[in-house]
Design an enzyme around this catalytic site. Sequence first.
Site, mmCIF file in Angstrom:
data_model
loop_
_atom_site.group_PDB
_atom_site.id
_atom_site.type_symbol
_atom_site.label_atom_id
_atom_site.label_comp_id
_atom_site.label_asym_id
_atom_site.label_seq_id
_atom_site.Cartn_x
_atom_site.Cartn_y
_atom_site.Cartn_z
ATOM 1 N N ARG B 124 0.818 -1.227 0.000
ATOM 2 C CA ARG B 124 0.000 0.000 0.000
ATOM 3 C C ARG B 124 0.851 1.278 0.000
ATOM 4 O O ARG B 124 0.455 2.296 0.561
ATOM 5 C CB ARG B 124 -0.971 0.014 1.176
ATOM 6 C CG ARG B 124 -1.963 -1.127 1.164
ATOM 7 C CD ARG B 124 -3.156 -0.868 2.049
ATOM 8 N NE ARG B 124 -4.009 -2.055 2.088
ATOM 9 C CZ ARG B 124 -3.888 -3.035 2.981
ATOM 10 N NH1 ARG B 124 -2.960 -2.964 3.907
ATOM 11 N NH2 ARG B 124 -4.692 -4.066 2.924
ATOM 12 N N LYS B 146 1.974 11.432 -11.260
ATOM 13 C CA LYS B 146 1.090 10.557 -12.031
ATOM 14 C C LYS B 146 1.830 9.268 -12.374
ATOM 15 O O LYS B 146 2.935 9.304 -12.923
ATOM 16 C CB LYS B 146 0.644 11.234 -13.332
ATOM 17 C CG LYS B 146 -0.480 12.228 -13.144
ATOM 18 C CD LYS B 146 -1.050 12.619 -14.517
ATOM 19 C CE LYS B 146 -2.188 13.612 -14.385
ATOM 20 N NZ LYS B 146 -2.741 13.974 -15.703
ATOM 21 N N GLU B 188 7.978 19.096 -25.376
ATOM 22 C CA GLU B 188 7.358 19.372 -24.069
ATOM 23 C C GLU B 188 8.015 20.579 -23.385
ATOM 24 O O GLU B 188 7.370 21.274 -22.604
ATOM 25 C CB GLU B 188 7.435 18.129 -23.156
ATOM 26 C CG GLU B 188 6.722 16.901 -23.681
ATOM 27 C CD GLU B 188 5.212 16.852 -23.347
ATOM 28 O OE1 GLU B 188 4.702 17.787 -22.686
ATOM 29 O OE2 GLU B 188 4.563 15.880 -23.757
ATOM 30 N N LYS B 229 6.090 23.083 -14.308
ATOM 31 C CA LYS B 229 5.218 21.954 -13.992
ATOM 32 C C LYS B 229 4.966 21.876 -12.488
ATOM 33 O O LYS B 229 3.831 21.650 -12.054
ATOM 34 C CB LYS B 229 5.802 20.638 -14.510
ATOM 35 C CG LYS B 229 4.911 19.463 -14.171
ATOM 36 C CD LYS B 229 4.978 18.313 -15.132
ATOM 37 C CE LYS B 229 3.941 17.258 -14.742
ATOM 38 N NZ LYS B 229 3.997 16.065 -15.574
ATOM 39 N N GLU B 239 -5.485 17.135 -10.624
ATOM 40 C CA GLU B 239 -6.104 17.514 -11.889
ATOM 41 C C GLU B 239 -7.600 17.692 -11.795
ATOM 42 O O GLU B 239 -8.385 17.016 -12.471
ATOM 43 C CB GLU B 239 -5.753 16.498 -12.996
ATOM 44 C CG GLU B 239 -6.082 17.076 -14.381
ATOM 45 C CD GLU B 239 -5.460 16.263 -15.516
ATOM 46 O OE1 GLU B 239 -4.465 15.574 -15.302
ATOM 47 O OE2 GLU B 239 -5.999 16.358 -16.632
ATOM 48 N N ARG B 243 -4.384 21.875 -13.723
ATOM 49 C CA ARG B 243 -3.404 20.910 -14.208
ATOM 50 C C ARG B 243 -3.699 20.485 -15.646
ATOM 51 O O ARG B 243 -2.813 20.057 -16.376
ATOM 52 C CB ARG B 243 -3.347 19.686 -13.278
ATOM 53 C CG ARG B 243 -2.200 18.755 -13.604
ATOM 54 C CD ARG B 243 -1.901 17.756 -12.478
ATOM 55 N NE ARG B 243 -0.849 16.850 -12.919
ATOM 56 C CZ ARG B 243 -0.127 16.063 -12.121
ATOM 57 N NH1 ARG B 243 -0.349 16.069 -10.830
ATOM 58 N NH2 ARG B 243 0.806 15.269 -12.597
ATOM 59 N N ASN B 247 -2.095 19.599 -20.665
ATOM 60 C CA ASN B 247 -2.528 18.809 -21.830
ATOM 61 C C ASN B 247 -2.529 19.618 -23.123
ATOM 62 O O ASN B 247 -3.014 19.135 -24.149
ATOM 63 C CB ASN B 247 -3.935 18.241 -21.588
ATOM 64 C CG ASN B 247 -3.945 17.253 -20.440
ATOM 65 O OD1 ASN B 247 -2.954 16.578 -20.191
ATOM 66 N ND2 ASN B 247 -5.059 17.186 -19.730
ATOM 67 N N HIS B 250 -2.217 17.985 -26.426
ATOM 68 C CA HIS B 250 -2.261 16.546 -26.197
ATOM 69 C C HIS B 250 -3.544 15.874 -26.690
ATOM 70 O O HIS B 250 -3.564 14.671 -26.895
ATOM 71 C CB HIS B 250 -2.037 16.220 -24.714
ATOM 72 C CG HIS B 250 -0.578 16.278 -24.333
ATOM 73 N ND1 HIS B 250 0.167 17.432 -24.443
ATOM 74 C CD2 HIS B 250 0.276 15.325 -23.873
ATOM 75 C CE1 HIS B 250 1.411 17.193 -24.041
ATOM 76 N NE2 HIS B 250 1.507 15.920 -23.692
ATOM 77 N N HIS B 254 -2.652 12.916 -28.857
ATOM 78 C CA HIS B 254 -2.986 11.526 -28.526
ATOM 79 C C HIS B 254 -3.696 10.840 -29.687
ATOM 80 O O HIS B 254 -3.457 9.664 -29.972
ATOM 81 C CB HIS B 254 -3.878 11.465 -27.283
ATOM 82 C CG HIS B 254 -3.116 11.533 -25.998
ATOM 83 N ND1 HIS B 254 -3.701 11.885 -24.803
ATOM 84 C CD2 HIS B 254 -1.815 11.286 -25.717
ATOM 85 C CE1 HIS B 254 -2.797 11.858 -23.842
ATOM 86 N NE2 HIS B 254 -1.639 11.509 -24.374
ATOM 87 N N HIS B 268 5.800 10.176 -29.098
ATOM 88 C CA HIS B 268 4.932 11.057 -28.320
ATOM 89 C C HIS B 268 5.223 12.543 -28.551
ATOM 90 O O HIS B 268 4.316 13.319 -28.862
ATOM 91 C CB HIS B 268 5.042 10.707 -26.837
ATOM 92 C CG HIS B 268 4.211 11.583 -25.945
ATOM 93 N ND1 HIS B 268 2.828 11.504 -25.909
ATOM 94 C CD2 HIS B 268 4.541 12.588 -25.074
ATOM 95 C CE1 HIS B 268 2.352 12.408 -25.051
ATOM 96 N NE2 HIS B 268 3.372 13.063 -24.530
#
Lengths: 373, 373
Positions: B124, B146, B188, B229, B239, B243, B247, B250, B254, B268
């Site tokens: 955990r 993330k 980025e 960031k 988010e 946040r 994106n 993106h 994507h 990417h």
Amino acid sequence: MDGIVKVPVALGERSYDILIGEGLAADAGRWFRAVLPKARACIITDSNVSGRHLVAFEKSLRRAGVTASAVVIPAGEASKCFDVFEQVVDQVVGGRYERGDAVVALGGGVVGDLAGFVAGVVRRGMRFVQVPTTLLSQVDSSVGGKTGINSRHGKNLVGVFHQPDLVLADTKVLDTLPEREFRAGYAEVVKYGLIDNADFFASLEKTWRDVFAGGPARTEAIAVSCRSKAAIVARDERETGDRALLNLGHTFGHAIETAAGYSGAVVHGEAVSLGMVLAHDFSVRLNQMSPDDANRIRSHLAEVGLPTRLSEIPGGAPSVSTFMELIGQDKKVQNGALTFILSRGIGEAFIAKDVPAEAVRAFLTDKLSEGQA
Amino acid sequence: MDGIVKVPVALGERSYDILIGEGLAADAGRWFRAVLPKARACIITDSNVSGRHLVAFEKSLRRAGVTASAVVIPAGEASKCFDVFEQVVDQVVGGRYERGDAVVALGGGVVGDLAGFVAGVVRRGMRFVQVPTTLLSQVDSSVGGKTGINSRHGKNLVGVFHQPDLVLADTKVLDTLPEREFRAGYAEVVKYGLIDNADFFASLEKTWRDVFAGGPARTEAIAVSCRSKAAIVARDERETGDRALLNLGHTFGHAIETAAGYSGAVVHGEAVSLGMVLAHDFSVRLNQMSPDDANRIRSHLAEVGLPTRLSEIPGGAPSVSTFMELIGQDKKVQNGALTFILSRGIGEAFIAKDVPAEAVRAFLTDKLSEGQA
């Protein structure tokens, strides 16, 4: 609604309420809506519970305007594995549930632990509602946010802390439990008296038949248990200290459960009953508590029909070496010392960090020769 | 040590530092010890990185007295799956690592995302250290907590927020990257200028060759990116708001990446480059920003060698219907409206919650007919 007890769990922005009462599940939709006004519900349940409660539960959600679907997993501890975890995650993701939607665990500890882990990881965390249907899950696993599955190296080694948004404990639902399962869950109720609430233990000695029968005494016992657990969890959400007290009886208990191979020969609560007796007898041997208190504990557990002697284990007790090996797997042994939950008396459990492994071995050796006598 | 930049990430009790500098990895053990005085290290790396950096890295840990072992996964996005996740979890659990020990991600985004998820769920939640070895992971995926793996329904749909205790970004390590990969990561870096830092974008227009060459200009560009960031993540860790600005580019990106099938035809950062150009052109079309700004953005990305036209996609651009379907999978379409990151100018990105899907379709239809012209 009459007779509903609310137990708040105070965890800052992760706070939530446990609602406890007879027939609560019939109104599940309304309670769900009050906490999560816009969420859809993805119900996770198992093949036993679904037959008994799923239709009525879904109806109650729909009546309150909650869109719901259900995923049914096989009943039993074996479902707490990677395969079932992956399948359920896939179904929740494939159902296009969003972060604001809720995973709803309808079932006992296995369902709650698995569903909570799924809720904790789909889209990095969805809403989560627990609807525990066993006494064990109502007083223990549904409260406090521990979720997870088993690894081939041991139980509950993979999971997250993910607090629910709501816990609905319908005490009426327990009427459909097999008596053995109710009784096993009762061992965890007794545990809260033994940890820090001598008055509660004394009242259980008098009223346990009412708790088993149902009605207000049962609701009250569950509420006291949840309040105890909530207080401990609020002090130590991530088990860096006091929360370990909840493991009273569990070190010996886990070893007994593992040795029996989770075959159902000894269920969790029964192993905890045996484990609590051993933990208190061990405390007596270490001159921490009086034999009178230990005898009172054993008498009460025996009176309700829980096992209190190693000789009662079907197939026989584990050998000393098996016991020690399993305890070593469960606990980190540092320089030959173990952390154990011991007690100074009823309601006076404490964390002992330096129990010599040799003392445990000597104690078990004597116990096992008694048992065989 | 000279030339090391420290970027703090302010997240209350989950705060940590990003250390950025040339040759930092050689001292990894010392930095690790300073933050986690007693932890052992379970290094997760991939089959590409292990050959280049693992031996030196382990040596550095051992020199500082850190007990370490390594798990090597196959390089590539395919490792972000349930099977590899289960295998790595099993190895960490089987290695008897405790909650106070650390999972150390040595590699790019795939390694960091997978290792972070493993660190988040074993017992955990274990300690976690990121040692990103690509430009992309140094400025993006290693910062902000993330973690996750892919589901068959889409990328990064299963994971947790789990902040590292330390991020070590060695800018020298990037010298061993293939130029295409460095360039893709640079997209980025540009993004941070476009979101809210026009001065940074202007300085990149002048100094990008130095950033590519290495040395202090590279360290500085990475530090500015991480600071950007970190500021956004500190405002909105999970988010629920700001946040989403990260994106930028993106949504289109994507879709391009998914349509290309993650074959490596479009990596990417290249997809993000195309996506950023589209997002700004789309903002121009919606009369939000001037065509001059959009042209400046396109010129800079083209100058460094990043793709800026759909016709540059090997194998051809997706059709309008494929685009729309993939955007719909990525985003929740509510009443025909989409949430998009748009811009009012360089450094003035904003979140638009009510972009009509029809406007996106019309824009892409025109773009694709241009591209084919």
